[in-house]
Design an enzyme around this catalytic site. Sequence first.
Site, PDB file in Angstrom:
ATOM      1  N   ASP A 273      66.046  19.730   3.413  1.00  0.00           N
ATOM      2  CA  ASP A 273      66.555  19.676   2.068  1.00  0.00           C
ATOM      3  C   ASP A 273      67.671  18.636   2.084  1.00  0.00           C
ATOM      4  O   ASP A 273      68.087  18.180   3.144  1.00  0.00           O
ATOM      5  CB  ASP A 273      67.060  21.064   1.637  1.00  0.00           C
ATOM      6  CG  ASP A 273      67.189  21.155   0.124  1.00  0.00           C
ATOM      7  OD1 ASP A 273      67.194  22.282  -0.404  1.00  0.00           O
ATOM      8  OD2 ASP A 273      67.256  20.094  -0.531  1.00  0.00           O
TER       9      ASP A 273
HETATM   10  C1  GLC Z   1      68.209  19.924  -3.726  1.00  0.00           C
HETATM   11  C2  GLC Z   1      67.294  21.092  -3.751  1.00  0.00           C
HETATM   12  C3  GLC Z   1      65.862  20.741  -3.478  1.00  0.00           C
HETATM   13  C4  GLC Z   1      65.562  19.376  -4.073  1.00  0.00           C
HETATM   14  C5  GLC Z   1      66.390  18.363  -3.305  1.00  0.00           C
HETATM   15  C6  GLC Z   1      66.202  16.950  -3.862  1.00  0.00           C
HETATM   16  O1  GLC Z   1      69.479  20.218  -3.290  1.00  0.00           O
HETATM   17  O2  GLC Z   1      67.654  22.211  -2.955  1.00  0.00           O
HETATM   18  O3  GLC Z   1      65.045  21.764  -4.068  1.00  0.00           O
HETATM   19  O4  GLC Z   1      64.181  19.089  -3.934  1.00  0.00           O
HETATM   20  O5  GLC Z   1      67.768  18.680  -3.302  1.00  0.00           O
HETATM   21  O6  GLC Z   1      66.745  16.877  -5.154  1.00  0.00           O
END
Ligand code: GLC
Length: 748
Positions: A273
């Site tokens: 993430d």
């Molecule tokens: C975020 C989220 C994830 C998302 C990623 C990119 O913090 O937890 O679900 O796809 O960053 O935006």
Amino acid sequence: MRIKVILISLMLFTAVNLFAQAQDINKLISEMTLEEKVKIVVGMGFNFPGAPGSQEPIVGQSMDRVEGAAGSTFGIQRLGIPSIVVADGPAGLRINPVRKDDSTKTYYATAFPIATSLASSWDPSLVQKVGAAIGNEVLEYGVDIILMPGQNIHRNPLCGRNFEYYSEDPLVTGLTSAAMVKGVQSNGVGTSIKHFAANNQETNRNNINEIISERALREIYLKGFEIAVKEAQPWTIMSSYNKISGTYTSEDYKLLTQIVRGDWGFKGFVMTDWFGGKDPVAQMKAGNDLLMPGIPQQIEAIINAVKIGTLDEKVLDRNVKNILNVLFLSPSAKGYKYSDTPDLKGHALISREAAAEGMVLLKNNESALPLNENQKVALFGNAAYDLYIGGTGSGDVNEAYIISLDAGLENAGCEFDKKLQSMYKDFIKNEKDAQPKPKNFFTPKPPIPEMQVSPELAYQLAEENDIAVVIIGRNSGEFADRKLEDDFYLSKTEIESIENISNAFHSKAKKVVAVLNIGGVIETASWRDKVDAILISWQPGQEGGNAIADVLIGKVNPSGKLTSTFPVKYEDVPSANNFPGTPKENPESVNYEEDIFIGYRYFLSNDVKPAYEFGYGLSYTKFEYGKPQISSNVFKDKITVSVKIKNTGSGAGKEVVQMYICAPAESMVKPEYELKGFHKTKLLQPGEEELVTFTINPLDLTSFDSNNFSWTAEKGEYKVNICSSSEKILSTVEFNLTEEMIVEKVNR
Ligand code: GLC
């Protein structure tokens, strides 16, 4: 014979082809410098004001090929390795709708209903259709992988991101996710099932340590991901921020390599993430192939580790290979000439259809619904005029328009009180104008207070209108969990307004309908007797007002079912006394002490009566279930159970037949019974029936035995409950398993 020859040669050709490609990739990797390999495993950065350490892209590569995308990977031009683009999210593609240097066109995407709404349709074929539409927008806007579906389990109603997830049950979660992945990937683009694993709260999400038993992990929190991987082979998995039993998931070799690849046969790559985890070298070793969005320090740390020998370059090669295997499938690798003009009109219709299919009718006394065309509606509630179509954070979509409920009723030719409409519109405008501007799109806007409906106003409107529709709106999103007061529970203003509207309209023998424009479970038991009907619209996407009107006027007969329990009170929720962890002020760890007993597994096994149970939902028509036929009363390698469903009402409708299994619990404690299959009928006309057949396979009988790390079926009597909800058993048939079966052993 000829067919056989053709098939065999086709299989041979494919095998040779794959082998050749794998050889090519091995050859490619052997020609890469260490710096180039590390540029493949670390993303190009996050072009977002204030993001830590966005990297300077190398010459000729733009971080912003698709403005507003979440990230991209480095390409290695000399080796023909392209950069690929990844973007959010679970309710549709999120990219900037307008671009800095391009005033000629716009880049809006379609806002589909939230994940919980899609799952509430209990119709994987519909979800796949939505996925195919989303995948077309991913392809035509030049994105390679969309960072969805979100599929964490609804462990507690207060999790701020439950709207982005499907259910409290792993089977509903897994089959819905698999359908979404198949739909999106049918366009030749990728998905990223997330957040692996057990990202069940937003409170301290980057560091919270979750204490979860092996059995609860395997049966509840990983099972949905397992189903999605085995059924749909998503191109990628996104690891989560949190720790499980002391280890960051993005640094957990057992999770990311032994289970995902060893036990489940996952063939894609794992990405973090955004800024997830702490130690890039540990992430490399664990099999977290790609670090997103990527910061320069990670590149230095990995190069350094290889140089000083704390990271074997072979491990780096393995991760590079996992990424390249997927990367060469991408539209960017194939030089696809995307149009920037996906079929937004056609997708809006799919969004409207899907929203209506996910709506759940909780109550409908004396057929308050559907509305009839000559009823004049008094439409109450801020959200009726300012609809919540989705949640906040990365799960949001930049849509071109929103159909609010007043507009939806207008489009449907329903007459409604225009004076009341103006009152709400003025109120909402004044409240919004008074609000501070949010820092950025990630920052959820605080809700404006609900407009008070006084007894006088209610009585006046009861005079002038035939029926009241009261909409309750809720929003939530990434970075914060929900609250109890004025969120899970109704606010004082909402309760007083419902009371006043109910008294006024009932005093004139006129009905009151509540519409729940929500992203997750709220309390209903204390006020539901004041209204005659309750319809959950969820957050229904950009066509929401039209979809709600379709159901309110009966153009669409509601067929959704709850995928998570609505408790009478928050304290009835099994995780209520440990969520979101300890210490209370700033939780560092949370103990999943309820273990496998979450949702209906807990309520059924502990005789706790919910307000509305898992699998519950009414229809404007009625269904009759026939006597089930079972193929055998002794289990050998599989058993089938068939049952006829008949529409015995006066209108066409669809029914969701649910099959639960009650297993013997001699050597292992088990829930009362668990969902092992479901089927949504086609639209049955009055009098029409459909034969539904369930196949029960060995794995359906098993529980996870953490003593010998196996999926084991105990010998004894099994009951098959055919249900219209987790609490409404229409019929039961039995069969016997004469010997214990160890169906599958997994990695320790
Ligand atoms: C975020 C989220 C994830 C998302 C990623 C990119 O913090 O937890 O679900 O796809 O960053 O935006």
